[in-house]
Structures are given as structure tokens and as C-alpha cells.
Design an enzyme around this catalytic site. Sequence first.
Site, mmCIF file in Angstrom:
data_model
loop_
_atom_site.group_PDB
_atom_site.id
_atom_site.type_symbol
_atom_site.label_atom_id
_atom_site.label_comp_id
_atom_site.label_asym_id
_atom_site.label_seq_id
_atom_site.Cartn_x
_atom_site.Cartn_y
_atom_site.Cartn_z
ATOM 1 C CB ILE A 152 -32.537 -49.585 -26.704
ATOM 2 C CG1 ILE A 152 -31.687 -49.841 -25.018
ATOM 3 C CG2 ILE A 152 -31.466 -49.246 -28.046
ATOM 4 C CD1 ILE A 152 -30.649 -50.758 -24.765
ATOM 5 N N PRO A 194 -45.167 -49.221 -10.499
ATOM 6 C CG PRO A 194 -45.474 -51.413 -10.446
ATOM 7 C CD PRO A 194 -45.989 -50.054 -9.702
ATOM 8 C CD GLN A 196 -46.527 -43.501 -7.547
ATOM 9 O OE1 GLN A 196 -45.646 -43.680 -7.435
ATOM 10 N NE2 GLN A 196 -47.220 -44.336 -6.422
ATOM 11 C CE LYS A 227 -49.169 -44.971 -3.636
ATOM 12 N NZ LYS A 227 -49.884 -45.478 -2.852
ATOM 13 C CB CYS A 385 -53.314 -71.452 -46.809
ATOM 14 S SG CYS A 385 -52.086 -71.159 -47.971
ATOM 15 C CG HIS A 511 -54.804 -67.139 -46.017
ATOM 16 N ND1 HIS A 511 -54.474 -67.913 -44.905
ATOM 17 C CD2 HIS A 511 -54.035 -66.995 -47.064
ATOM 18 C CE1 HIS A 511 -53.547 -68.557 -45.059
ATOM 19 N NE2 HIS A 511 -53.193 -67.833 -46.502
ATOM 20 C CD GLU A 513 -57.150 -67.284 -42.597
ATOM 21 O OE1 GLU A 513 -57.796 -67.694 -43.443
ATOM 22 O OE2 GLU A 513 -56.202 -67.355 -42.490
HETATM 23 N N1 GLN Z 1 -46.798 -72.738 -48.091
HETATM 24 C C1 GLN Z 1 -47.924 -73.345 -48.868
HETATM 25 C C2 GLN Z 1 -47.494 -72.698 -49.870
HETATM 26 O O1 GLN Z 1 -46.087 -71.669 -49.906
HETATM 27 C C3 GLN Z 1 -48.836 -72.942 -47.703
HETATM 28 C C4 GLN Z 1 -48.910 -71.353 -47.500
HETATM 29 C C5 GLN Z 1 -49.898 -71.109 -46.413
HETATM 30 O O2 GLN Z 1 -50.770 -72.025 -46.018
HETATM 31 N N2 GLN Z 1 -49.768 -69.659 -46.049
HETATM 32 O O3 GLN Z 1 -48.037 -72.344 -50.962
#
Ligand code: GLN
Length: 540
Positions: A152, A194, A196, A227, A385, A511, A513
Site C-alpha cells: 500500500i 511469482p 509474472q 517464458k 563512538c 565513525h 566506518e
Molecule cells: N550514546 C553515545 C552518545 O550519544 C554514543 C553514540 C554512538 O555510539 N553513536 O554520545
Amino acid sequence: MGFSTKHIFITGGVTSSLGKGIIAASLAKLLQSRGISVTIQKFDPYLNIDPGTLNPYEHGECYVTEDGAETDLDLGHYERFLNATTSQDNNVTTGRIYNNVITKERKGEFLGKTVQVVPHITDEIKNNFYKLGQDGKYDVIITEIGGCVGDIESLPFVEAVRQARWDLGPNNILVIHLTLIPYLSAAKELKTKPTQHSVKQLLEAGVQPDILVCRTERHLPLDVKKKIALFCNVQLNCVIEAMDADSIYDVPLLMKKERLDERVMSKLKISSKTNTELEQWKEFLGKLKNPTMEVDIALIGKYVSLPDAYKSIIESFIHAGTSLECKVNLHLISSEEINIDNVEKKLNEMDGVLVAPGFGVRGLEGKLEAAKFARENEIPYFGICLGMQIAVIEFARNVMGLTDASSTEINPDCKDPVIFLMAEQKDITQMGGTMRLGAYPCELVKGTKAFTAYGKQKITERHRHRYEFNNKYLKDFENHGMLASGKNPDKGLVEIIELKDHPWFVGTQFHPEYKSTVLNPHPLFVRFIKAVGEKKQSKS
Ligand code: GLN
């Protein structure tokens, strides 16, 4: 209206989790390798303004862009594949669309009119479809529509795609539908029904897909493809097989073999500007598949039963490990399962420990024990963090003798708040989008492990937090051997801590990452894995 940017829409059918994000990122990668400038955006059908307020168990990790948008984790795939940044404009939710429309209504922009899903919501969706194409920066914009056709909540998006065909005109728009061809082992048959049905649902909404990408665990024989083509109204060479792959990073090459990029380019009438043949990508895959060593690293957090909650960290280990020809065996361990009695048993076999980001008190003891064990046993430690804040609290309690040290997030009344709420956070009452978010500069201290990793003094990294290191205690920490090796130059906020007398014990308030890509593995992950490898060698 003149359009120079071409649009590709990717919808999904039959079931979720077919990997639309990876198909979108792979197609973008193939076009990019031909010199075509491309970006990807994701439209999510839920009503939250952004995923920042969602528990990671709902949709996995919340990914943060340079400009501080809290977004869907698929944007992480886009950045990691394309080695390019995205922004707030690359992720739009139904909540944001409605919010925009209702704000306009209150301002009186539709005065006298009944505000409706069609045309007001669909117009707003389309404005957002086209937004990134306005300055002519991109030849192609790929738009992934979240959810499944037939839901929906997806309907207004599909309707907007139908209308977009009329706005954009022939050769400027393409619809790719990702679907599933299940194999029934009892019948020993691949089943097309599925698919189709899901294409019928699209057709009912007025959208004819141009290309079908069919997820399958077995090769599709020609008669099955024929098909599908016949019943779904697509050309035979536009039925693309997407076999299950060992690694998501194989998918661009699988799609190239299936000529997905060629079909797209011929339908959109665009041609290659260059052709890099993905040399660096292939080199990466070669290393990924032929590691010369392996290490075991514990990833400790409270959302480990859903690995998607740590998507960017997991992928960062793949990028950095591959650059060192090292296979990283990640062991996801729930912080709630670790305590003082079993920490040795749980972590003894590990060559390194990473304590993950997080919020709240749950699993706290386990994280503190893990940091202590790594510190005392000279096991390389990486805290991200919350993982950095944990390392700080553990050090204060057990090395500096501040037994009641804590973070005010965990214990607002603790005697020694070594981690506390940032000043700018004190008056904030709204939860959505109000953390310290996005990229901020950081200056590194020469001669530290952090400086060695980056090889330069000025860096920027992305953030998502409310609490920070309490600078009142900094001198005391440094006197005991925990250094602030990176600080924000404007506010003096501690961004990186590390131990002086330890092989590798580093915590980052930011972060890392979010910035790791296939072609640019993150230096801190690379250095961490290096230290982990050395630890392993010294053990044997
Ligand atoms: N909770 C912690 C803060 O707000 C760490 C946050 C986190 O790990 N992204 O500072």
C-alpha cells in the site's frame, strides 16, 4: 521542461531483501567505469522523516553522510561502490514528502485547492526525483524505490514513476524491476509465476518494466528466460540473470557479464566516454579471494543478532583486510553475554577487539569488561563512538581510581562524569536529527598512533553522538597514559583517545566506518588490522 539527465528507476517485487541496493550500486559502478557520471538515490516508503529515530533492528544501521543526514544503509553501499559521497537529497522518505506538502499547505501555497495524494504528493515525489539532476552534474540518476511493488505504502512512488515517463519522454527513463525466480526442489523446477504476478502488479499501476533482473540460485535456461520475456512483455535480452554471489563485490562483474550496462545504455541512447574495465575493482576482488593470512576479531555490541546493524563496520573490515591480503574473521558477540567471569573465555581466542557504537545502558558491563581485558592483555582495541566512551570510563575507574566514573548517559548522578552531554545538546528536546551529525574537522597530534595511521595532521570525519569527553579530566588522563591524539580545532572536543603503553588501543568519538570504500580503505581500520596481525604472530 528540458531534461539532460537520464533517470533509471529500480523497483522490487515478490519479496524484500533481494538486494536492490546492491544491484543499483553495481549498475552505477558499471556506468561510472564507462565515464558516465552517475548518482543513486533511495526513496523509502515509511513515515519517519528519516531513519535516525529507528532502532537498528528495524532497518539495520543508520548511515550518516558528510552533510549530516541520517539515512538508509543502502547509501553506504552507494558510497562504498562508487567512491563518491551522497547527501541529504539522496534519501527521501514518505514522511519527508508529506511533511513538505503539509508545510506548503499551511503556508497557503495551495490556497483554495483540495490537497490530495495525486497530484500533490506525487508532484512532491517527482520534484525530489529530479532534484539532484538540476545542476547538470549527473548524466544518469538511479532511483531505488524501497519496499515491494504492491505494498500500500509504495503506491504513490510507483504512480510518480508512471507519471515521470510522461515528464521525461522516450529514451530518458528506464524502469528496472528486480524479482525472484525460486527453485522448487520437490518439482526440480525454476518457477516464473511469482515474477509474472509482480510484473502484473506493476502493469496494473501503469508501469511497464523495461528490464527484469531475476535473482536466482540456479542458472536460468533459455526456455525460462523466453517464458519470462513473453509473459512479462520485455525483450528476451532484457531478462537479466542475477545469480547468488559469494560477495556483494562480485555483483558488478556478474552484471557486466549479463550485459546489464549495455542494455541500459542502448535503451537510454548513451555511449561510453571512457572504459576503465574496472581494473582496480578486479584487483580488489583478486586480493579478497586470495588472502595470505587471517585474523579473528571480536565485534562487541548489543545489536549483534542483526549484522545489518553494523553494516559499515563489517564492510570496512573487508576493505581494510583485503588491502593487507588478510581475511578478517569477525565474531559478533553480544555485550549482554560478557561478564567478569567469562570475559577471558570469550575473548582469549581473539586477536583483536572492537567495541561498537550504541546508545543506552544495556550491555554496558560486558563492554567495560571487554575494554579492560584488551587493555590489560595488550590485545589491539578499537572503540568507535560509544566504544571510545567505554574505554575512557574503564580507564578512569580501573587505572585512575575514579571508581564512580561514568557517562551521564548511563548514570546522570555519577561522581566523576568523564563523559557528559555536550553543551550544545543541553536544551534540545526534539529527538529527530538533533545529534552532532556529519563531518567535522579534527587535528591530530604528531607522533601518535592516530597520526601514524593517517599520515597527516588535518582530517575530517563523520559523527553521530550527543555525549563527549569531559575536558576537565584530560590532564589527569594524560598523566596516567591515555592521550587525546585528535581534537576538534574549533571547540577542543576530544575526537580520538589512545593508550601510550599498549600495542594499539584507540577510540574515536567519530565513525570512521562511514568513510571506508573499496578503493579507499579507512586508515584506522588498516592500522588496527595490522596491529591485530602482529599480535597474532607474537602469540604463535
Ligand atoms: N550514546 C553515545 C552518545 O550519544 C554514543 C553514540 C554512538 O555510539 N553513536 O554520545
